[in-house]
Design an enzyme around this catalytic site. Structure first.
Site, PDB file in Angstrom:
ATOM      1  N   THR A 180     -56.958  56.371  -2.907  1.00 26.94           N
ATOM      2  CA  THR A 180     -57.111  55.054  -2.454  1.00 26.94           C
ATOM      3  C   THR A 180     -56.363  54.971  -1.123  1.00 26.94           C
ATOM      4  OG1 THR A 180     -55.179  54.476  -4.071  1.00 26.94           O
ATOM      5  CG2 THR A 180     -57.414  54.063  -4.808  1.00 26.94           C
ATOM      6  N   ASP A 181     -55.243  55.894  -1.002  1.00 26.41           N
ATOM      7  CA  ASP A 181     -54.541  55.808   0.331  1.00 26.41           C
ATOM      8  C   ASP A 181     -55.453  56.016   1.355  1.00 26.41           C
ATOM      9  OD1 ASP A 181     -52.264  55.398  -1.015  1.00 26.41           O
ATOM     10  OD2 ASP A 181     -51.456  57.148  -0.392  1.00 26.41           O
ATOM     11  N   PHE A 182     -56.526  56.848   1.333  1.00 28.46           N
ATOM     12  CA  PHE A 182     -57.471  57.247   2.249  1.00 28.46           C
ATOM     13  C   PHE A 182     -58.615  56.418   2.315  1.00 28.46           C
ATOM     14  CE2 PHE A 182     -55.326  60.873   0.666  1.00 28.46           C
ATOM     15  CZ  PHE A 182     -54.476  61.123   1.735  1.00 28.46           C
TER      16      PHE A 182
END
Length: 411
Positions: A180-182
């Site tokens: 989800t960071d990306f």
């Protein structure tokens, strides 16, 4: 001003000031996009509470150190670094001076922490009514799980990715890394750009409350719609795809070398057979139609791999792409740095870091023709620009800096 400076392309976000109180990935990568396009960014952390990414591999020469971390260096290029120990009230007062300077404040603390310091949106509006604030956290600023602490790996699981990635005969694996960071930072970038335009038109600020898990769910739209409309649940399929066969990664010549191949039409299947020399097995009725190939997919993959292992992944890719078949090398970090397409586009640029030395840094993938992004400044060492920010950007006296330094404010 020289002719070169007069003819230099403008920076799209020059004149925008950002106070970066975020850490790890989503906030810093969001803000770096603005910095690459000309915004002035001050990244604030402290010795007592350093950005966690400073403690994450890889390190320069494998030696751990707060100023030796590769991920931090990549995600925080083009920023000034300031140390402020928020455990001391005077450090919070300095932060409020930075708010007066800023157009945007980005933070990623556990919900409630900013309010404790008087730096939540209501507090910031009292300092600067038109301020734009973005709060990015695992699950947003309110709700029963709002104060859940975690990173992108946990966010990916909470968003549903953990269940849909894996092999049918094994437990779910989840996607690679903090998935989800990306995803989340791309939504946050757009939201902040819209907020800037809203302020330009109305003069009003905005508070953006981002749930990183909810941002990630958008990338599972097909599975969500299938459940809502049909009550269907996504099953683990490994590398398989319900609409393509073959569809997977195939071992090639060399140690741990792979090429992915995806065939989604009958024409592509016939082309693949031709590339493989029209082997006798390809004419078997087990592989004569898409449905029969799906029924015998495991056997089909073994037969294809018997062909790919005689070639390098690059050769497999070139042979198949020449026939219009979707294929690509599974590249390692070393491969990426030697990839001719990435070299041609100057994706990796070299910056000179005070401790790490020369190192490559990802450029912005989207190239704006009239206002291109630029990589000018290596990521800061911890507190590297505290003096510069306090005396030059905030315009405070040298004597005041020394006094606060002695009190441990810039730690």
């Amino acid at each position: 001003m020289s002719n070169m400076e007069m003819n230099a392309p403008a920076s799209a976000l020059k004149g925008i000031n950002i106070l970066d109180l975020s850490w790890v990935a989503v906030g810093p990568t969001t803000v770096r996009y603005f910095a690459d396009h000309g915004a002035t960014v001050i990244h604030v952390e402290s010795v007592t509470h350093p950005d966690v990414l400073r403690t994450s591999n890889p390190f320069k020469n494998g030696v751990p150190g707060l100023d030796r971390a590769g991920y931090f260096a990549n995600y925080n290029a083009n920023k000034y670094g300031m140390a402020l120990n928020f455990n001391k009230p005077k450090a919070v007062e300095v932060a409020k001076e930075l708010v007066k300077w800023a157009d945007i404040v980005v933070e990623s603390y556990v919900p409630g922490m900013m309010k404790r310091w008087g730096l939540d949106y209501e507090g910031l509006k009292k300092i600067k009514p038109e301020i734009i604030m973005a709060s990015t956290s695992q699950q947003g600023q309110y709700g029963p799980y709002a104060k859940f602490r975690g990173f992108g790996a946990q966010g990916a699981v909470m968003a549903g990715f953990g269940y849909v990635v894996g092999w049918p005969d094994r437990e779910p694996l989840g996607p690679y890394a903090a998935y989800t960071d990306f995803i989340a930072h791309r939504y946050l970038i757009i939201s902040l750009l819209v907020a800037l335009e809203h302020r330009r038109l109305t003069g009003k600020g905005t508070h953006i409350d981002q749930s990183q898990a909810e941002s990630g769910i958008h990338f599972l739209a097909t599975a969500m719609l299938d459940y809502q409309a049909n009550g269907g649940t996504t099953e683990l399929e490994g590398n398989a795809d319900p609409y393509a066969c073959p569809h997977g990664a195939f071992h090639c010549r060399g140690n741990d070398r792979w090429c992915v191949i995806a065939v989604s039409s009958e024409d592509d299947w016939l082309s693949l057979c031709q590339c493989m020399g029209n082997s006798h097995w390809a004419k078997d009725t087990k592989f004569s139609s898409f449905l029969s190939r799906k029924e015998n997919e495991a056997e089909l993959e073994r037969l294809i791999e018997a062909w790919t292992v005689d070639y390098s992944p690059e050769e497999v890719m070139w042979i198949l792409q020449a026939k219009g078949i979707a294929a690509g090398v599974v590249e390692k970090a070393e491969d990426l740095h030697h990839d001719p397409q990435l070299k041609h586009r100057h994706h990796f640029e070299v910056l000179e870091h005070p401790v790490i030395g020369p190192h490559t840094c990802d450029a912005v993938a989207c190239r704006l023709s009239k206002t291109p992004a630029e990589l000018k400044l290596a990521a800061p060492c911890l507190g590297q620009h505290s003096h510069f920010v306090f005396t030059r950007i905030l315009g405070k006296a040298e004597e005041e800096f020394v006094s606060l330094l002695d009190e441990g404010i810039f730690e």
